[in-house]
Design an enzyme around this catalytic site. Structure first.
Site, PDB file in Angstrom:
ATOM      1  N   LYS A 122      17.675  32.763  -6.942  1.00  0.00           N
ATOM      2  CA  LYS A 122      17.631  31.558  -7.783  1.00  0.00           C
ATOM      3  C   LYS A 122      18.755  31.508  -8.820  1.00  0.00           C
ATOM      4  CE  LYS A 122      15.165  29.246  -6.599  1.00  0.00           C
ATOM      5  NZ  LYS A 122      15.399  28.531  -5.308  1.00  0.00           N
ATOM      6  N   GLY A 123      19.847  32.230  -8.539  1.00  0.00           N
ATOM      7  CA  GLY A 123      20.967  32.242  -9.485  1.00  0.00           C
ATOM      8  C   GLY A 123      22.054  31.253  -9.130  1.00  0.00           C
ATOM      9  N   GLY A 124      22.094  30.840  -7.859  1.00  0.00           N
ATOM     10  CA  GLY A 124      23.155  29.959  -7.372  1.00  0.00           C
ATOM     11  C   GLY A 124      23.957  30.595  -6.249  1.00  0.00           C
ATOM     12  N   ARG A 126      23.460  30.504  -2.930  1.00  0.00           N
ATOM     13  CA  ARG A 126      23.721  29.606  -1.790  1.00  0.00           C
ATOM     14  C   ARG A 126      24.882  28.674  -2.125  1.00  0.00           C
ATOM     15  NH1 ARG A 126      24.067  29.616   3.158  1.00  0.00           N
ATOM     16  NH2 ARG A 126      22.120  30.768   3.193  1.00  0.00           N
ATOM     17  N   SER A 211      12.435  28.833 -12.176  1.00  0.00           N
ATOM     18  CA  SER A 211      12.927  28.359 -10.878  1.00  0.00           C
ATOM     19  C   SER A 211      12.274  29.151  -9.749  1.00  0.00           C
ATOM     20  CB  SER A 211      14.445  28.514 -10.824  1.00  0.00           C
ATOM     21  OG  SER A 211      14.940  28.189  -9.556  1.00  0.00           O
ATOM     22  N   LYS A 328      17.092  22.784  -3.109  1.00  0.00           N
ATOM     23  CA  LYS A 328      17.918  23.159  -4.260  1.00  0.00           C
ATOM     24  C   LYS A 328      17.825  22.058  -5.319  1.00  0.00           C
ATOM     25  CE  LYS A 328      19.070  26.737  -1.986  1.00  0.00           C
ATOM     26  NZ  LYS A 328      18.424  27.999  -2.317  1.00  0.00           N
ATOM     27  N   GLY A 329      17.802  22.474  -6.589  1.00  0.00           N
ATOM     28  CA  GLY A 329      17.727  21.485  -7.676  1.00  0.00           C
ATOM     29  C   GLY A 329      16.343  20.873  -7.794  1.00  0.00           C
TER      30      GLY A 329
END
EC number: 2.8.2.-
Length: 365
Positions: A122-124, A126, A211, A328-329
């Site tokens: 969940k850090g970014g 992808r 998240s 995502k988001g």
């Protein structure tokens, strides 16, 4: 006499035709031979010949060269200079023949990765992988192989077979965010390659935890509320730091485990927040770290206000813009502000220690 002359001319004409036919036959045989050789060496159509033949770089399989990183020389990318063993043999003494490719296309093989995105969930990660894939010298595995944490018993040959084929000079990369937090992983990665480059995307541990919880709810809707899982005792406010969404955010203790095996210079930290607010800036640093030319720049991104994310204007092999998928988001679960503050207080000391180890302040509240 006229008849003899006529026959004589016919004889010469047919001899000429025979000679011409003979030349054509030789020429076509040669062109077939040349085509076969080109096919054999360039491995047209993903030929399996490349996989099993000896046309591959001599060492590169396990540990990269003694310099620590094969694609960097004096800080510049040497992707263009790299020639394979076959390329060097074939071109030695023929300077004109390297032309534009340095024999690169002669060896598209499956290799062990030279770089890993090891965290965090969940850090970014992808987003980072998708952005990096725009670079022509990056070959990335789309899925998360979980080799070093779950499938290690399958062995390095299995792991290599999962990798995309890459040309010499391209960097093979995979991402599995669980690697950062699993105990045995650093030693296992080191056993594969002591020169591997490691990338960790970090994000404010409080928003990361929410998240994470939001993702868990989407898969198991009947899970207890965040507050009851985050605290061992709600009255005393004692936090359960072993609950996975909170434990993952203890970056200092995870990083410490990796630093026991790898120098700090081999670990690059990406700010998850800046990856959203300034994707090109963060990507520039990652490209530098990997010894790549800066090819992915701000012209590749636009900001999507609905998702609150940067999206790619034109991703690989497509003329349409591309945003990350609908997982995502997500809109985060709403958490009691008092609980949020309690978590911020809990993480403060851990974050400070992490900033010191990292040599940079990520500015989390």
């Amino acid at each position: 006499m006229a008849t003899f002359h006529h026959h004589h001319q016919q004889h010469y004409a047919s001899a000429d035709l025979r000679r011409l036919f003979h030349r054509l036959t030789i020429a076509s045989s040669l062109s077939i031979l040349c085509f076969s050789l080109v096919y054999l060496f360039t491995g047209c159509c993903e030929s399996e010949l490349r996989e099993n033949s000896e046309i591959k770089p001599p060492t590169r399989e396990f540990l990269v060269s003694g310099s620590g990183w094969p694609y960097e020389r004096n800080g510049t990318s040497v992707a263009k200079e790299v020639t394979t063993a076959v390329g060097e043999r074939a071109f030695r003494g023929h300077p004109g023949l390297e032309a534009n490719s340095s024999g690169k296309e002669w060896t598209a093989t499956r290799r062990l990765p030279q770089a890993l995105i090891i965290g965090v969930k969940k850090g970014g990660t992808r987003a980072l992988l998708e952005f990096l894939r725009l670079h022509p010298d990056i070959r990335a595995l789309g899925s998360e192989p979980h080799f070093f944490d779950r499938h290690y018993a399958r062995g390095l040959d299995w792991y290599r077979s999962m990798m995309p084929k890459a040309l010499d000079g391209q960097i093979v990369i995979e991402k599995t965010p669980r690697y950062f937090v699993t105990m045995e992983t650093p030693a296992r990665v080191h056993a594969m390659s002591q020169d591997v480059k490691l990338i960790v995307v970090v994000r404010d541990p409080v928003t990361r935890a929410i998240s994470d919880y939001t993702q868990i709810i989407s898969k198991t809707p009947d899970i207890p509320p965040f507050e009851s899982l985050a605290f061992k005792n709600r009255t005393t406010g004692q936090i359960d730091s072993l609950w996975s969404p909170l434990w993952i955010g203890l970056y200092a203790q995870h990083l410490e485990r990796w630093l026991a095996w790898f120098p700090r210079t081999q670990i690059h930290l990406v700010s998850g927040e800046r990856l959203i607010s300034d994707p090109a800036g963060e990507l520039g640093k990652v490209q530098d770290f990997l010894g790549l030319q800066t090819i992915v720049t701000d012209k590749h991104f636009y900001f999507n206000k609905t998702k609150g994310f940067p999206c790619l204007k034109k991703p690989e092999g497509s003329s349409k813009p591309h945003c990350l998928g609908k997982t995502k988001g997500r809109t985060h679960a709403s958490i009691d502000p008092e609980v949020m503050q309690r978590l911020r207080d809990f993480y403060k000391v851990h974050n400070q220690r992490f900033y010191q180890m990292a040599g940079q302040d990520f500015g989390w509240q």
